[in-house]
Design a protein around this motif. Structure first.
Motif, PDB file in Angstrom:
ATOM      1  N   ALA A 160       0.720  -1.200   0.173  1.00 18.25           N
ATOM      2  CA  ALA A 160      -0.078   0.494  -0.491  1.00 18.25           C
ATOM      3  C   ALA A 160       0.974   1.286  -0.460  1.00 18.25           C
ATOM      4  O   ALA A 160       0.670   2.224  -0.286  1.00 18.25           O
ATOM      5  CB  ALA A 160      -0.938  -0.537   0.958  1.00 18.25           C
ATOM      6  N   MET A 161       2.295   1.212   0.021  1.00 15.98           N
ATOM      7  CA  MET A 161       3.151   1.825   0.799  1.00 15.98           C
ATOM      8  C   MET A 161       4.076   2.696  -0.751  1.00 15.98           C
ATOM      9  O   MET A 161       3.889   3.824  -0.900  1.00 15.98           O
ATOM     10  CB  MET A 161       3.826   2.656   2.198  1.00 15.98           C
ATOM     11  CG  MET A 161       2.934   2.865   3.336  1.00 15.98           C
ATOM     12  SD  MET A 161       4.395   3.068   4.772  1.00 15.98           S
ATOM     13  CE  MET A 161       5.226   4.292   4.255  1.00 15.98           C
ATOM     14  N   THR A 162       4.165   1.627  -0.956  1.00 16.95           N
ATOM     15  CA  THR A 162       5.412   1.816  -2.609  1.00 16.95           C
ATOM     16  C   THR A 162       5.513   1.043  -3.040  1.00 16.95           C
ATOM     17  O   THR A 162       6.407   1.101  -4.655  1.00 16.95           O
ATOM     18  CB  THR A 162       6.425   1.545  -1.308  1.00 16.95           C
ATOM     19  OG1 THR A 162       7.026  -0.138  -0.953  1.00 16.95           O
ATOM     20  CG2 THR A 162       7.343   2.366  -0.302  1.00 16.95           C
ATOM     21  N   ARG A 163       4.579   0.235  -3.385  1.00 16.78           N
ATOM     22  CA  ARG A 163       4.083  -0.664  -3.946  1.00 16.78           C
ATOM     23  C   ARG A 163       5.692  -2.183  -4.762  1.00 16.78           C
ATOM     24  O   ARG A 163       6.309  -2.680  -5.418  1.00 16.78           O
ATOM     25  CB  ARG A 163       4.115  -0.496  -5.849  1.00 16.78           C
ATOM     26  CG  ARG A 163       2.659   0.208  -5.200  1.00 16.78           C
ATOM     27  CD  ARG A 163       1.820  -1.125  -6.233  1.00 16.78           C
ATOM     28  NE  ARG A 163       0.576  -0.705  -5.598  1.00 16.78           N
ATOM     29  CZ  ARG A 163      -0.564   0.152  -5.189  1.00 16.78           C
ATOM     30  NH1 ARG A 163      -0.563   0.370  -3.984  1.00 16.78           N
ATOM     31  NH2 ARG A 163      -1.576   0.465  -5.714  1.00 16.78           N
ATOM     32  N   GLY A 164       6.609  -1.834  -3.290  1.00 21.33           N
ATOM     33  CA  GLY A 164       7.888  -3.049  -4.157  1.00 21.33           C
ATOM     34  C   GLY A 164       9.514  -1.458  -3.474  1.00 21.33           C
ATOM     35  O   GLY A 164      10.443  -1.708  -4.124  1.00 21.33           O
ATOM     36  N   GLY A 165       8.554  -0.442  -4.647  1.00 23.88           N
ATOM     37  CA  GLY A 165      10.120   0.497  -5.000  1.00 23.88           C
ATOM     38  C   GLY A 165      10.645   2.059  -3.963  1.00 23.88           C
ATOM     39  O   GLY A 165      10.194   1.303  -3.003  1.00 23.88           O
ATOM     40  N   PRO A 166      11.220   2.466  -4.401  1.00 21.73           N
ATOM     41  CA  PRO A 166      11.727   2.581  -5.497  1.00 21.73           C
ATOM     42  C   PRO A 166      12.662   1.842  -6.124  1.00 21.73           C
ATOM     43  O   PRO A 166      13.208   1.255  -5.433  1.00 21.73           O
ATOM     44  CB  PRO A 166      11.809   4.187  -5.561  1.00 21.73           C
ATOM     45  CG  PRO A 166      12.336   3.894  -4.188  1.00 21.73           C
ATOM     46  CD  PRO A 166      11.334   3.651  -3.922  1.00 21.73           C
ATOM     47  N   VAL A 167      12.409   1.109  -7.361  1.00 17.48           N
ATOM     48  CA  VAL A 167      13.746   0.985  -8.198  1.00 17.48           C
ATOM     49  C   VAL A 167      13.958  -0.953  -7.231  1.00 17.48           C
ATOM     50  O   VAL A 167      14.886  -1.304  -6.736  1.00 17.48           O
ATOM     51  CB  VAL A 167      15.219   1.069  -8.759  1.00 17.48           C
ATOM     52  CG1 VAL A 167      14.832   2.146  -9.286  1.00 17.48           C
ATOM     53  CG2 VAL A 167      16.142   1.860  -6.895  1.00 17.48           C
ATOM     54  N   ASN A 168      12.413  -1.331  -6.619  1.00 16.74           N
ATOM     55  CA  ASN A 168      12.817  -2.263  -6.023  1.00 16.74           C
ATOM     56  C   ASN A 168      13.248  -2.815  -4.098  1.00 16.74           C
ATOM     57  O   ASN A 168      13.961  -3.770  -3.930  1.00 16.74           O
ATOM     58  CB  ASN A 168      13.215  -3.439  -7.152  1.00 16.74           C
ATOM     59  CG  ASN A 168      12.668  -3.894  -7.827  1.00 16.74           C
ATOM     60  OD1 ASN A 168      11.027  -4.059  -8.058  1.00 16.74           O
ATOM     61  ND2 ASN A 168      12.773  -4.516  -8.292  1.00 16.74           N
ATOM     62  N   ALA A 169      13.889  -1.477  -3.890  1.00 15.79           N
ATOM     63  CA  ALA A 169      14.302  -1.196  -3.204  1.00 15.79           C
ATOM     64  C   ALA A 169      13.245  -1.670  -1.445  1.00 15.79           C
ATOM     65  O   ALA A 169      14.176  -1.849  -1.118  1.00 15.79           O
ATOM     66  CB  ALA A 169      14.917   0.731  -2.555  1.00 15.79           C
ATOM     67  N   THR A 170      11.961  -1.237  -1.706  1.00 14.36           N
ATOM     68  CA  THR A 170      11.351  -2.289  -0.178  1.00 14.36           C
ATOM     69  C   THR A 170      11.138  -3.500  -0.916  1.00 14.36           C
ATOM     70  O   THR A 170      10.004  -3.575   0.121  1.00 14.36           O
ATOM     71  CB  THR A 170      10.846  -0.620  -0.336  1.00 14.36           C
ATOM     72  OG1 THR A 170       9.659  -0.261  -1.561  1.00 14.36           O
ATOM     73  CG2 THR A 170      11.031   0.928   0.457  1.00 14.36           C
ATOM     74  N   GLN A 171      11.220  -4.103  -1.682  1.00 14.84           N
ATOM     75  CA  GLN A 171      10.160  -5.144  -1.525  1.00 14.84           C
ATOM     76  C   GLN A 171      10.659  -6.138  -1.342  1.00 14.84           C
ATOM     77  O   GLN A 171      12.152  -6.680  -0.966  1.00 14.84           O
ATOM     78  CB  GLN A 171      11.652  -5.794  -3.650  1.00 14.84           C
ATOM     79  CG  GLN A 171      10.121  -6.773  -3.764  1.00 14.84           C
ATOM     80  CD  GLN A 171       8.959  -5.917  -4.850  1.00 14.84           C
ATOM     81  OE1 GLN A 171       8.198  -6.155  -4.764  1.00 14.84           O
ATOM     82  NE2 GLN A 171       9.490  -5.660  -6.146  1.00 14.84           N
ATOM     83  N   LEU A 172       9.455  -7.063  -0.595  1.00 12.35           N
ATOM     84  CA  LEU A 172       9.909  -8.043   0.781  1.00 12.35           C
ATOM     85  C   LEU A 172       9.388  -9.121  -0.701  1.00 12.35           C
ATOM     86  O   LEU A 172       8.770  -9.387  -1.125  1.00 12.35           O
ATOM     87  CB  LEU A 172       8.896  -8.394   1.190  1.00 12.35           C
ATOM     88  CG  LEU A 172       9.158  -6.613   2.545  1.00 12.35           C
ATOM     89  CD1 LEU A 172       7.669  -6.866   3.479  1.00 12.35           C
ATOM     90  CD2 LEU A 172      10.527  -6.956   3.126  1.00 12.35           C
ATOM     91  N   MET A 173       9.982 -10.604   0.243  1.00 10.74           N
ATOM     92  CA  MET A 173       9.938 -11.656  -0.423  1.00 10.74           C
ATOM     93  C   MET A 173       8.123 -11.937  -0.903  1.00 10.74           C
ATOM     94  O   MET A 173       8.045 -12.142  -2.150  1.00 10.74           O
ATOM     95  CB  MET A 173      10.335 -12.855   0.224  1.00 10.74           C
ATOM     96  CG  MET A 173      11.726 -12.669   0.391  1.00 10.74           C
ATOM     97  SD  MET A 173      12.600 -14.176   1.708  1.00 10.74           S
ATOM     98  CE  MET A 173      12.077 -15.694   0.665  1.00 10.74           C
ATOM     99  N   ALA A 174       7.766 -11.541  -0.153  1.00 11.32           N
ATOM    100  CA  ALA A 174       5.836 -11.643  -0.428  1.00 11.32           C
ATOM    101  C   ALA A 174       5.574 -10.838  -0.932  1.00 11.32           C
ATOM    102  O   ALA A 174       4.380 -11.322  -2.080  1.00 11.32           O
ATOM    103  CB  ALA A 174       4.975 -11.342   1.478  1.00 11.32           C
ATOM    104  N   THR A 175       6.075  -9.721  -1.340  1.00  8.97           N
ATOM    105  CA  THR A 175       5.659  -8.425  -2.697  1.00  8.97           C
ATOM    106  C   THR A 175       6.016  -9.085  -3.629  1.00  8.97           C
ATOM    107  O   THR A 175       5.502  -8.856  -5.127  1.00  8.97           O
ATOM    108  CB  THR A 175       5.760  -7.216  -2.111  1.00  8.97           C
ATOM    109  OG1 THR A 175       7.179  -7.656  -2.299  1.00  8.97           O
ATOM    110  CG2 THR A 175       5.363  -6.481  -1.229  1.00  8.97           C
TER     111      THR A 175
END
Length: 321
Positions: A257-272
């Motif tokens: 809801a906050m970042t969609r895993g972005g920017p450039v996959n920096a906040t990407q979790l394994m679940a997302t």
């Protein structure tokens, strides 16, 4: 007539043989099992079967709209060389460790504070619970606004305090490092009440006589905490931190809801990343492989908690030697 009845008594009906099923129905040792059958069926239907199905799909090349064929470990071999997966794995571990450690420290402090005789103690406990009872998506939207580049209340406050020039902005969710710090902060804010209230419930079980005896012996507050509070609270800490780590490791809603895993996959979790590859990308086999790769980490957390509890069996009067 009476003599005839005594002389010729009515024959008794033959006793029915007690079957194994009758023994199972009457055996008190099996009573708990019968009560657990509905819960077991529910878990098998909605947990075990989907888990087994997901593991099987991870060994196939299934895509949305068509069934897959068995390809063995090909999906996992491909993930080992995938930079996005490696980055998501590293951030998931950092996210979980940092957020869980801070939640435990602040939660323990709040629990010790709320365990004292404070004015309006019941009201304060209710306020502490607010971040946990607010829906995750609503919290994420609120933090998305708080960290917005143009309308961030934090940026506005820094400008008013003179730390930023007038009209200055901070790209909270656009900079990779700041975005990671932002989502960790949001997760900590949501998770602290769960840790604090659970540890507070554990503190309520500690006998006040132990504190009184330690105080009479001249023990300091730190010594009381180290030798009385912490040892007796260890089983509760093990359980609450296990759940905290599991919730943090799989915190899909907040990140998405906050970042969609972005920017450039920096906040990407394994679940997302699993959702992005499996559902949005249509590669069900690859998405299932990413989700399955989370299982060893979750099992390691559970086993660590289990062994931690085993070491504290002496609190229940058992011998650990």
């Amino acid at each position: 007539m009476a003599d005839a009845a005594v002389a010729n008594p009515r024959p008794r009906a033959p006793m029915r043989e007690v079957t194994a099923w009758d023994q199972l129905k009457r055996n008190r040792n099996w009573l708990g099992f019968w009560f657990m059958v509905p819960a077991i069926a529910f878990l098998v239907l909605f947990l075990v079967y989907p888990l087994a199905k997901g593991i099987w799909i991870s060994f196939t090349d299934a895509k949305i709209g068509r069934g897959g064929t068995f390809i063995g470990l090909e999906n996992y071999e491909w993930l080992v060389g995938d930079t996005d997966f490696i980055r998501a794995l590293v951030f998931t571990i950092v996210f979980t460790v940092v957020a869980s450690a801070i939640k435990f420290a602040i939660g323990l402090y709040l629990a010790l504070l709320l365990n004292n005789n404070l004015p309006f103690k019941a009201l304060i406990r209710s306020i502490v619970l607010i971040p946990f009872i607010v829906p995750t998506v609503l919290s994420a939207v609120a933090f998305w606004w708080i960290f917005d580049t143009q309308f961030s209340v934090i940026t506005w406050g820094l400008v008013k305090l003179g730390f930023l020039p007038k009209g200055g902005v901070i790209n909270w969710l656009g900079d990779p490092f700041l975005a990671q710090c932002s989502v960790i902060f949001a997760n900590i804010w949501r998770g602290i009440p769960f840790v604090a209230i659970t540890l507070l419930a554990g503190l309520q079980t500690v006998s006040p006589s132990l504190y009184e005896a330690a105080t009479l012996d001249g023990a300091t507050k730190w010594q009381i905490f180290r030798h009385i509070t912490y040892p007796l609270l260890t089983p509760i800490i093990a359980v609450v931190m296990t759940f905290s780590v599991l919730f943090t490791f799989t915190d899909f809603q907040l990140i998405w809801a906050m970042t969609r895993g972005g920017p450039v996959n920096a906040t990407q979790l394994m679940a997302t990343l699993s959702y992005q590859r499996g559902i949005l990308g249509g590669n069900l086999g690859e998405g299932a492989a990413i989700a399955t790769a989370m299982i060893p980490f979750l099992l390691a957390t559970i086993m660590l908690s289990w062994f931690g509890l085993q070491r504290r069996k002496w609190q229940a009067g058992e011998n650990t030697d």
